[in-house]
Design a protein around this motif. Structure first.
Motif, short mmCIF file in Angstrom:
data_model
loop_
_atom_site.label_atom_id
_atom_site.label_comp_id
_atom_site.label_asym_id
_atom_site.label_seq_id
_atom_site.Cartn_x
_atom_site.Cartn_y
_atom_site.Cartn_z
N LEU A 48 0.82 -1.20 0.00
CA LEU A 48 0.00 0.00 0.00
C LEU A 48 0.86 1.26 0.00
CD1 LEU A 48 -2.84 1.32 0.27
CD2 LEU A 48 -2.50 1.22 2.76
N LEU A 49 1.86 1.28 0.85
CA LEU A 49 2.71 2.48 0.96
C LEU A 49 3.58 2.65 -0.28
CD1 LEU A 49 3.80 2.26 4.72
CD2 LEU A 49 1.84 3.46 3.71
N ALA A 50 3.92 1.54 -0.92
CA ALA A 50 4.75 1.65 -2.12
C ALA A 50 3.94 2.14 -3.31
CB ALA A 50 5.37 0.29 -2.43
N SER A 51 2.69 1.70 -3.41
CA SER A 51 1.88 2.07 -4.59
C SER A 51 1.09 3.35 -4.40
CB SER A 51 0.91 0.92 -4.90
OG SER A 51 -0.01 0.74 -3.83
N GLN A 52 0.80 3.67 -3.12
CA GLN A 52 -0.04 4.82 -2.80
C GLN A 52 -1.34 4.79 -3.60
OE1 GLN A 52 2.35 8.36 -3.45
NE2 GLN A 52 3.52 8.06 -1.57
N GLY A 53 -1.90 3.60 -3.70
CA GLY A 53 -3.11 3.41 -4.50
C GLY A 53 -4.36 3.28 -3.64
N ASP A 54 -5.40 2.74 -4.27
CA ASP A 54 -6.71 2.55 -3.63
C ASP A 54 -7.14 1.12 -3.87
OD1 ASP A 54 -9.27 2.52 -2.71
OD2 ASP A 54 -9.87 4.40 -3.66
N ASP A 55 -7.29 0.33 -2.80
CA ASP A 55 -7.66 -1.07 -2.95
C ASP A 55 -9.05 -1.37 -2.37
OD1 ASP A 55 -7.25 -0.86 -0.27
OD2 ASP A 55 -5.82 -2.51 -0.12
N GLY A 56 -9.81 -0.36 -2.07
CA GLY A 56 -11.15 -0.57 -1.53
C GLY A 56 -11.20 -0.56 -0.02
N GLU A 57 -10.07 -0.86 0.62
CA GLU A 57 -10.00 -0.82 2.07
C GLU A 57 -9.14 0.35 2.56
OE1 GLU A 57 -8.88 -4.44 3.92
OE2 GLU A 57 -10.49 -5.62 3.01
N ALA A 58 -8.34 0.89 1.68
CA ALA A 58 -7.48 2.04 2.01
C ALA A 58 -7.26 2.88 0.76
CB ALA A 58 -6.15 1.56 2.59
N SER A 59 -7.13 4.16 0.98
CA SER A 59 -6.88 5.08 -0.15
C SER A 59 -5.92 6.18 0.28
CB SER A 59 -8.21 5.68 -0.63
OG SER A 59 -8.83 6.41 0.42
N PHE A 60 -5.22 6.74 -0.71
CA PHE A 60 -4.22 7.78 -0.44
C PHE A 60 -4.63 9.09 -1.12
CE2 PHE A 60 -0.25 10.00 -1.64
CZ PHE A 60 0.23 10.26 -0.34
N ASP A 61 -4.59 10.18 -0.34
CA ASP A 61 -4.91 11.50 -0.87
C ASP A 61 -3.59 12.24 -1.12
OD1 ASP A 61 -5.67 14.14 -1.37
OD2 ASP A 61 -7.33 14.05 0.06
N GLU A 62 -3.26 12.47 -2.38
CA GLU A 62 -1.98 13.10 -2.70
C GLU A 62 -1.91 14.54 -2.20
OE1 GLU A 62 -1.35 12.82 -6.86
OE2 GLU A 62 -1.18 10.62 -6.87
N ASP A 63 -3.06 15.22 -2.13
CA ASP A 63 -3.04 16.61 -1.68
C ASP A 63 -2.70 16.74 -0.19
OD1 ASP A 63 -3.74 17.41 -4.23
OD2 ASP A 63 -5.90 17.32 -3.79
N THR A 64 -3.22 15.87 0.60
CA THR A 64 -3.00 15.95 2.06
C THR A 64 -1.93 14.98 2.54
OG1 THR A 64 -4.75 14.33 2.49
CG2 THR A 64 -5.38 16.67 2.43
#
Length: 376
Positions: A48-64
């Motif tokens: 998750l931390l390497a891809s900074q993606g969204d898998d349905g259980e976690a998501s990453f906001d690039e702005d914040t």
């Protein structure tokens, strides 16, 4: 996306750490912690931390730069973080729901060491057998740890009597039923008159359960701490416990052992029968003795009471008693009473009205005469 927006979220009072280098948004809380704990052993967070993606259980906001976690509550996530930031270095402060929350997240995110710690602590806490079985099966925990729970269910009078038994899957119910049947047969061979699965020896019942559920013993030497791991079958594989075929010598030894065990069981049954007959005989003798004693007491009580007027009382004839009465009466009056001719007929009652003394005194003298004759 989480129903609670980041703008409305507040800093968590315990886990918004100034030196933290990763931020999570969970429900209405913002957590700032150290990413080291998440990268150290979790394959899920590594990806998750390497891809900074969204898998349905976690998501990453690039702005914040915030990761929002779904399907987890803020309270459960704080319990999970407590494992890493426990300032007391003690793990006995959580109850069953707390450790269950930690176990659930550790199992979901692949924190193997945290999962091992949660299992170790759950083993110390009292949990109903059915509930423990369901928890361990759901989170793929070493099945050998369930032997005490299976044993408790086998020792119940009926499997259906246990609260929550309907939660068990059909495979588990069938395996428990087979173990209970084998334990009952074993107790019968050992000489129990009305055997149940609860009568089987502890070690033997544990062995039966392990065979029925296809498991190996849990090693007490394995590291049960946060760095520990289960030594159960790898990848959940079932280990075949089938023994190699016996040679002739081993077969003969097994046959002799079975014959010896059967003989000992017969001897125990015979001894129990003799003991039961002895107890019954002693009980019968005691009852007869008690009855005889009671009869003596009744006879004695009747002898001390007022006798019925009749031809003979305690072996004393009416004629003899009449003479004694007259003698006592004359002494008491200090004069000669007129002699009367009284028929010495044992079939007629005596008339005290002919005596010179009054009726009550005559009756009293009669009783004294009777008592004196009885003693003589």
């Amino acid at each position: 996306m989480n129903d609670h927006g980041v703008a409305q979220a507040i800093r968590h009072p315990d886990y918004f750490i100034r030196g933290g280098d990763i931020t999570f948004h969970v429900e209405h809380y913002i957590f700032r912690v150290h990413r080291y704990f998440f990268e150290r052993e979790s394959t899920y967070f590594n990806q998750l931390l390497a891809s900074q993606g969204d898998d349905g259980e976690a998501s990453f906001d690039e702005d914040t730069g915030i990761y929002t976690l779904e399907k987890v509550t803020g309270d459960d996530f704080s319990r999970f973080l407590w494992v890493f930031y426990n300032s007391e270095y003690q793990y006995d402060m959580q109850d069953v729901p707390g450790w269950l929350a930690i176990l659930t997240l550790a199992n979901r995110w692949g924190f193997k060491k945290v999962k091992s710690l949660a299992v170790r602590e759950l083993e110390k806490l009292e949990i109903e057998p059915v509930e423990r079985i369901c928890i361990y099966k759901e989170h793929d925990i070493d099945s050998s740890l369930l032997v005490p729970s299976y044993t408790a269910l086998c020792r119940r009078k009926k499997l259906s009597d246990h609260p929550g038994a309907l939660k068990l899957d059909m495979q588990t119910v069938l395996q428990l039923s087979a173990a209970r049947e084998r334990a009952q047969r074993s107790a019968a061979v050992r000489g129990h008159m009305s055997p149940t699965s609860a009568d089987a020896a502890e070690e033997e019942l544990s062995s039966i359960i392990m065979q029925e559920f296809g498991m190996v013993p849990f090693s007490a030497t394995s590291d049960g701490g946060i760095n520990g791991s289960s030594n159960g079958p790898p990848n959940g594989d079932v280990i075949d416990l089938q023994q190699p075929p016996l040679n002739k010598k081993e077969k003969k030894a097994a046959k002799d052992a079975a014959a010896k065990e059967e003989k000992e069981a017969a001897e125990r049954l015979a001894a129990e029968k003799v003991a039961a007959e002895k107890i019954a005989a002693e009980k019968t003798a005691a009852e007869k003795e008690a009855a005889a004693k009671a009869e003596q007491e009744r006879a004695k009580a009747q002898g001390n009471g007022k006798p019925a007027w009749g031809p003979k009382v305690r072996g004393l004839s009416n004629s003899n008693m009449i003479d004694d009465v007259r003698t006592e009466s004359n002494r008491s009056e200090n004069r000669q009473a007129p002699r009367m001719s009284v028929p010495a007929c044992d079939s007629q009652p005596f008339d005290f009205g002919s005596l010179t003394t009054d009726e009550s005194e005559a009756e009293s003298i009669f009783y004294d005469a009777q008592s004196s004759s009885s003693v003589a």
